[in-house]
Design an enzyme around this catalytic site. Structure first.
Site, short mmCIF file in Angstrom:
data_model
loop_
_atom_site.label_atom_id
_atom_site.label_comp_id
_atom_site.label_asym_id
_atom_site.label_seq_id
_atom_site.Cartn_x
_atom_site.Cartn_y
_atom_site.Cartn_z
N GLY A 37 -39.29 59.44 3.67
CA GLY A 37 -39.49 58.58 2.52
C GLY A 37 -39.80 57.18 2.96
O GLY A 37 -39.97 56.89 4.14
N GLY A 40 -37.22 55.83 5.43
CA GLY A 40 -36.96 56.51 6.69
C GLY A 40 -36.89 58.01 6.53
O GLY A 40 -37.13 58.56 5.46
N ARG A 41 -36.52 58.65 7.61
CA ARG A 41 -36.44 60.11 7.60
C ARG A 41 -35.09 60.58 7.07
O ARG A 41 -34.10 59.87 7.15
CB ARG A 41 -36.63 60.65 9.02
CG ARG A 41 -38.01 60.43 9.54
CD ARG A 41 -38.27 61.34 10.72
NE ARG A 41 -37.28 61.18 11.77
CZ ARG A 41 -36.96 62.14 12.63
NH1 ARG A 41 -37.53 63.31 12.53
NH2 ARG A 41 -36.09 61.92 13.59
N LYS A 57 -29.67 60.14 6.05
CA LYS A 57 -30.83 59.26 5.96
C LYS A 57 -30.79 58.27 7.12
O LYS A 57 -29.78 57.59 7.32
CB LYS A 57 -30.83 58.52 4.64
CG LYS A 57 -32.03 57.61 4.45
CD LYS A 57 -32.04 56.99 3.09
CE LYS A 57 -33.13 57.57 2.25
NZ LYS A 57 -33.28 56.93 0.94
N ASP A 158 -35.63 52.59 -9.29
CA ASP A 158 -36.68 53.51 -8.83
C ASP A 158 -36.40 54.92 -9.36
O ASP A 158 -36.44 55.90 -8.62
CB ASP A 158 -36.75 53.53 -7.30
CG ASP A 158 -38.04 54.19 -6.81
OD1 ASP A 158 -38.99 54.30 -7.60
OD2 ASP A 158 -38.09 54.60 -5.64
#
Length: 1349
Positions: A37, A40-41, A57, A158
């Site tokens: 994302g 980060g991963r 994360k 978001d």
């Protein structure tokens, strides 16, 4: 101090470029990547003890550190840590849980709840619009989670289906608080973040906004999507999309959704944020009350904090909980208490108030849980406190901060909106909540949600197993076992602690924190060592005097808690034996008695224990990073986490945590020990091998003496090798045992060495070529011949010679291939000849390299993949298209191997000698007996129009007519010429009847027009313009068939310039310039021409299957292909579309139409033109097929076209004038105009050819021919239409390995310009190359029948 927007883990954009993550983070073993994302991963993690899964994360710290330099306020760690605590404190069934937070020197690792249901987005994509009842179920949970956050002053910012996850029960979880923000001091947020489809208008406009209102807008978009399966605002152009959002323009679905849903959507998607509905009102909207609510959702709603929890003032200082205030002080790095109090008394949202509300809610939840659980064994709160991540041991010995995690857990309930305290078991995970009697309930391992979010300061080995166990076993809660006496002090005011009590606390704490058997750098915690060594605490007491005085000690209210360190409770949880537990209980009891004598100590206080100890350390932040291990971020944060969210019990592993340097040293020692053992094992193995070899050698000598058939010196090595193989089987048991052990020790090295001698011998024999099959069973093949007397000598020698020869041949082939193909690829990337050459040569090289093994398979492959037979076969347009495509592009394997074999066997010939296959193409104008022109003529046919008459009558006046003309189009090097001409590539459509096609000639004409427009007269330009216009108009109408074939040998002359080396082309394509078998000689004899006329153009039409009428069989065509076809074809473009009533044989004088003469006299009863060009030429070109001069002939066609336009507009059929007669008109769109270019000639050697074409036509046609060869290495072509000369050069990187050269060709007129003479001159460079070029030109002219004999 402004704390409104601290550097945020989530708001920072992470780019975790490197994947060098630790294999495990604390107790979590990292696994596969779940996704990537903006932040980060995300990795899948598994708890090593419990097997629990979590999503980790990975957040890079580089961006965070950048932000730290920008924000000098609180510094980096505190802003991040505040956000982590918020995420930990957010305990709601519809909010994704944060379990642990770990960090390394490069990244933070957020351990999040793992949900298997995937994203709501995926559900929407899979199922489309949801039924309203189901959509409302999801929507209600989204609003519940959002309202929970909003009540605490936290905005997600978001929200979108991608960030809404579903658990296994399809409950919604709000995830990815990457954009989350605390609304501070009533300030509006300014960052334009989120996803454009879901962002609110105020965000899109860049205005300041309230985060809560923007979240409501996003929820409205999500509701719309749930009900309709689409988004209200959508546009391919991002700018248009944002404009739509800004204006709030969307189409309300009237038929798809109910009235209540439309009303709610309209109120949520309100452009004015002040008028937008709030989450509290959404929950009471008729759409949500319309459907029954599940018990979990009902409990969740009732336990929501009051909407103003994070906003309203606390009223007065008396209402502020002093313990929570002290927590906030530490959280803000010892910020003055007065400032925090001021923030708490202000109206509006701010981080301080949010934290206060969270902590207060947490405290009440703990008290509720405590009241619900009967007190168990007295357990001290401080036995957890000692496990803080402080950098220093309490005895003054500095320690590294141990790798640990944030074990901050989330409060279960705040002040409940309706019934405070009633919601202790309210949430979906309430089972866990009420089973926990204290804040331990919220610690990650005890967390009902199994929250992996742990304090970065916690031990890496803390087991989240307690997260599960606490759900079932309330007795395991440290607070569940807390005595009532501990609780009686909870609400007493804070009092100062005497220094002696502090010393006792530190004494007890240090006793357990540093067992002597552990290095001083170990984290402070009671460990299993204490169980085994109950007297150890006394050993540590002297160190207490070294503890520096702490000025805060006397003001810290809760110090005594640390005096009660009961490892017994922890041990019982970990599963230690009961005896040890009992001894620890007794110790705990004594400490409890001591604590009870101290006034003012609260055992279950929510405030942090040992506040002073941490305050002493809070100013020191020079902590170290450990790349291999993770650690807590700062001492103060550790203090807060340890105090508020009670430390969990530790595993045995936890107690073994050692200093990283010590760990590294131990690991190094271990590796060195392994290496030493391995080395020793190797030495032993070698010694054993040497002994074994010596024994085998002795045996082999003895056996060879017994046999007495070989010479001793030669026999020794060979026999020893043979014996070595046998010995491996017949070894004595003792030896075999030793070897097995040694082999294990040496990790397989010994086994490989056993074969050394044999391998060496095999390598010697295989050095010249590829390995051959080993036949070890026969002694004949396992040894080399001993001497020339040996019967094996001859076979061995022959084998060696064969292999050496094969190797040399292969080496030569490789060098040839490298020298030829590299240069060919360099320049002629578009040449299909060179491409196929490379393909076949590479394949050939591979075949040769494997010749010793694959000969049989090569033969087999020849039979499996025979070369497709195309001669004399009747193929439809589509099939021909597919054949051309597959033969040249997609199915190269089908032709490679057969071609390889043929290539070896076939003699090398010039392209002029290659046979052209006769392939018929069906159309409604062809019968099965009619032969098509050659396959390649399909590519080379330049132009045929179906209705030339109308074009002739109004070449420029009626452009719209041209759209109705169906012209056949065959693909030559059309793409190349399009590029050069700057003309858009036309659309092609394959049509079986072949009627609606456009000829490539239009394209060639356009090119020629561009190249020669400067010199052309206005008449010529008009003609070409009309052609181009027809072409363009037509192509725009979509009539031109689109060839599915990649650019093939694009036309006959593309293939003419093929040299000896171009074997592939010869075999595969059989160039159209080559001679054909007699069977194909009479191709044109069998073509039926329309009644109207039969020009070459009409033949083109027939060839393309585009003629509209039936054809008669020509009888004379084969006798003189060249002139007849040329001239008619030159005129043919004009006639082809008209009904062809007259044949080529008629006298030109007999016809006065505007129609050019037909091709060769196809009917005997018609006389050819009087001009000698109309007489059948000698059988020079038995196959009129791939005639490159079909393009040539187009030149005259154009001229005649203009002639006829000017002369008459009648549509009566008339024989074309001879080339001589039409010479003045022809300059216009001569086909050879294609090939014109020029260079400087020099008199090296002169070749002359007399032709029957006028000078300007010959110039254009010849230039077209040369230009078509540019793919094969011709370059710098120039055509001087004034002086009628062509210059050019052949690149050294040509397709045929010829040397470079430059040439000049001059076209002179003869016989009053009815005929012409071609003078070819070498300017510089290789004479052989120019001779080859001029010979090829001569062959083409001869094939086309334009040479004047």
């Amino acid at each position: 101090m402004p704390h409104s927007r601290q550097p945020s883990i989530s708001s920072s954009i992470m780019s975790q470029s490197n994947h060098n993550h630790p294999q495990k983070i604390g107790p979590w073993k990292l696994g596969k990547t779940l996704g990537r994302g903006a932040t980060g991963r995300v990795l899948l993690a598994t708890h090593q003890t419990t097997g629990q899964k979590a999503a980790v994360k990975v957040v890079s710290k580089s961006e965070l550190q950048d932000e730290e330099t920008e924000k000098n306020g609180d510094g980096l760690p505190y802003g991040i840590e505040r956000e982590i605590i918020i995420m930990k404190l957010l305990t709601h069934p519809n909010v994704l849980r944060l379990y642990d937070v770990w960090e390394t020197s490069k990244a933070l690792y957020l351990v999040l709840e793992y949900v298997e249901g995937g994203e709501l987005f995926d559900l929407l994509v899979e199922r489309g619009p949801l039924p309203e009842v189901e959509a409302i179920k999801y929507f209600r949970q989204i609003i519940l989670g959002t309202a929970y956050c909003h009540a605490l002053g936290i905005c997600h910012r978001d929200l979108k289906p991608e960030n809404l996850l579903l658990d296994s029960q399809l409950n919604v979880k709000l995830a990815d608080f990457g954009m989350a923000a605390l609304e501070s001091n009533g300030k509006l947020l300014e960052t334009s973040c989120g996803s454009p489809h879901y962002a609110a208008p105020e965000i899109v406009s860049g205005l300041k906004y309230h985060g809560a209102a923007s979240d409501v807008w996003s929820c409205g978009v999500i509701l719309f999507a749930l009900l309709t399966g689409r988004l209200p605002f959508d546009d391919e152009n991002i700018r248009n999309l944002l404009l739509k959002v800004q204006a709030g323009n969307f189409e309300m679905p009237v038929d798809e959704v109910s009235r209540e849903a439309r009303d709610l959507i309209a109120r949520m998607l309100e452009v004015d944020p002040m008028r937008r509905i709030s989450t509290e009102k959404i929950l009471r909207h008729p759409l949500l009350t319309k459907y029954p609510m599940s018990n979990e959702d009902l409990i969740s709603e009732k336990s929501l904090p009051h909407p103003q929890t994070g906003y309203k003032s606390l009223g007065s200082v008396r209402n502020i909980d002093k313990q929570i205030l002290s927590n906030l002080t530490i959280l803000w790095n010892d910020r003055p208490e007065e400032e925090i109090v001021d923030c708490l008394l202000k109206d509006g949202s701010n981080p301080e108030k949010t934290f206060y509300a969270l902590l207060m809610r947490y405290k009440h939840n703990q008290e509720d849980n405590t009241n619900n659980n009967s007190p168990k064994k007295s357990t001290s709160f401080n036995n957890k406190v000692v496990r803080s991540g402080s950098k220093y041991s309490l005895n003054g010995t500095p320690r590294r901060k141990r790798a640990s995690h944030i074990s901050v857990s989330r409060p279960t309930s705040f002040q409940y909106k309706s019934n405070p305290g009633a919601g202790a078991t309210a949430n979906r995970n309430s089972v866990a909540r009420h089973s926990v009697a204290s804040s331990a309930n919220n610690s990650p391992r005890k967390s009902p949600y199994k929250s992996p979010y742990r304090s970065p300061y916690r031990s890496p080995y803390k087991s989240p197993s307690k997260r599960y166990s606490y759900n079932q076993s309330p007795t395991k809660s440290p607070y569940g076992r807390r005595s009532n006496s501990q609780r009686q002090f909870e609400n007493e005011p804070l009092k100062a602690k005497p220094r002696n009590i502090y010393n006792e606390i530190v004494d007890a704490q240090s006793n357990f924190s540093l067992p002597p058997s552990l290095p001083p750098s170990l984290p402070s915690k009671d460990s299993r060592y204490m169980i085994d060594e109950p007297n150890q605490p006394q050993l540590q007491q002297p160190a207490l005097s070294q503890v520096p005085e702490n000025p805060i000690v006397d003001e810290s209210p809760d110090l005594m808690q640390s005096a009660k360190i009961s490892s017994g409770k922890r041990n019982s949880i970990i599963g230690k034996n009961n005896n040890n537990s009992n001894s620890n209980k007794r110790m705990s009891k004594r400490k409890s008695i001591r604590a009870s004598m101290t006034t003012g100590l609260k055992r279950n206080s929510i405030t942090m224990k040992l506040l002073s100890t941490y305050a002493k350390l809070s100013g020191d932040d020079d902590w170290e990073y450990m790349d291999k291990q993770t650690k807590r971020t700062s001492a103060t944060f550790a203090a807060l986490c340890d105090k508020i969210f009670n430390q969990e019990d530790y595993d045995e592993e936890d107690e073994q945590l050692v200093d990283p340097e010590e760990k590294e040293a131990k690991e190094y020692e271990r590796l060195m020990e392994l290496e030493r053992k391995k080395h020793e094992a190797e030495l032993k193995a070698r010694r054993e091998l040497e002994k074994k070899k010596r024994r085998q050698k002795r045996r082999s000598i003895l056996s060879s003496k017994k046999l007495s058939i070989i010479v001793k010196n030669d026999a020794d090595p060979n026999n020893s090798e043979q014996e070595l193989v046998d010995e491996g089987i017949k070894q004595p048991k003792r030896q075999s045992k030793n070897l097995t052990a040694l082999r294990a020790l040496s990790e397989g090295n010994h086994a490989s060495e056993e074969l050394t001698l044999e391998d060496v011998e095999n390598l010697k024999r295989r050095s010249a070529s590829q390995p051959v099959p080993k036949r070890r069973q026969t002694p004949v093949l396992t040894r080399r011949p001993v001497s020339r007397l040996d019967p094996l000598w001859q076979a061995h020698e022959n084998e060696q010679l064969d292999r050496a020869k094969d190797a040399l041949e292969q080496e030569w082939r490789d060098s040839q291939k490298r020298s030829s193909t590299v240069s060919r690829k360099k320049v002629n990337r578009e040449s299909m000849i060179s491409v196929m050459d490379d393909i076949v040569e590479e394949d050939q090289g591979r075949v040769n390299r494997r010749s010793t093994r694959n000969t049989y398979y090569e033969r087999e492959r020849d039979y499996e993949l025979p070369e497709p037979t195309v001669e004399d076969s009747n193929l439809t347009d589509d099939y021909m298209t597919e054949i051309r495509k597959s033969r040249l592009l997609n199915s190269q394997l089908n032709v490679r191997d057969p071609l390889n074999e043929k290539r070896k066997s076939e003699p090398k010939t010039l392209i002029s000698n290659v046979q052209i296959p006769s392939v018929t193409r069906k159309s409604r104008n062809f019968t099965t007996s009619n032969k098509r022109l050659s396959v390649l003529s399909m590519y080379s046919t330049k132009e045929s129009y179906r209705d030339l008459n109308s074009i002739i009558n109004s070449p420029d006046e009626n452009p719209e007519q041209h759209q109705n003309m169906n012209k056949p189009a065959l693909r030559t090097s059309i793409a190349d010429r399009l590029d050069k001409a700057g003309l858009a590539e036309p659309e092609y459509e394959t049509e079986t009847d072949g009627e609606d096609k456009v000829s490539v000639i239009d394209l060639d004409d356009h090119l020629a027009d561009r190249r020669t427009s400067y010199y052309d007269g206005s008449g010529k330009r008009a003609s070409r313009a009309s052609t181009t216009k027809r072409y363009n108009v037509h192509s725009s109408s979509g009539q031109r068939p689109k060839s599915k074939v990649p650019d093939l040998p694009k036309n006959d002359y593309d293939d003419t310039f093929v040299s000896n080396s171009d074997e592939v082309h010869k075999r595969q394509y059989k160039s159209m310039v080559s001679d054909e078998s007699s069977a194909s000689d009479d191709v044109f004899d069998k073509i039926k021409l329309p009644d109207g006329k039969s020009t070459k153009s009409s033949i083109d039409e027939l060839a393309n299957g585009t003629s509209t009428s039936g054809h008669r069989k020509p009888k004379i065509r084969h006798s003189q292909p060249g002139p007849e076809m040329l001239i008619p074809h030159l005129n043919g473009g004009i006639e082809s579309s008209q009904p062809m009533s007259k044949v080529r044989g008629n006298n030109s004088s007999g016809h006065d139409d505007s129609v050019p003469p037909p091709p060769p006299a196809h009917k005997v009863n018609k006389k050819p033109l009087d001009d000698k060009t109309n007489f059948p030429p000698p059988e020079v070109d038995p196959k009129r097929k791939g005639s490159f001069f079909r393009k040539l002939s187009w030149g005259s066609k154009k001229t005649i076209e203009n002639n006829t336009n000017a002369a008459t507009n009648t549509t009566t059929q008339q024989q074309l004038p001879s080339p001589a007669e039409s010479k003045e008109e022809k300059p216009k769109s001569s086909f050879f105009r294609w090939f014109s270019s020029s260079n400087t000639p020099s008199a090296a050697e002169i070749r002359k050819f007399n032709t029957i074409l006028p000078k300007h036509e010959m110039s254009t046609a010849l230039f077209a021919l040369l230009n078509s060869w540019s793919n094969f290495g011709l370059k710098d072509l120039r055509n001087d239409q004034v002086g009628y000369y062509i210059t050019g050069a052949i690149s050294k990187h040509n397709s045929f390995n010829l040397k470079s050269c430059k040439f000049r060709i001059k076209i002179n007129q003869r016989d009053f310009n009815q005929k012409s003479e071609i003078v070819c001159v070498r300017v510089k460079g290789s004479k052989v190359t120019t001779d080859t070029l001029f010979s090829e030109i001569e062959k083409v002219l001869l094939k086309e029948g334009v040479l004047d004999k």
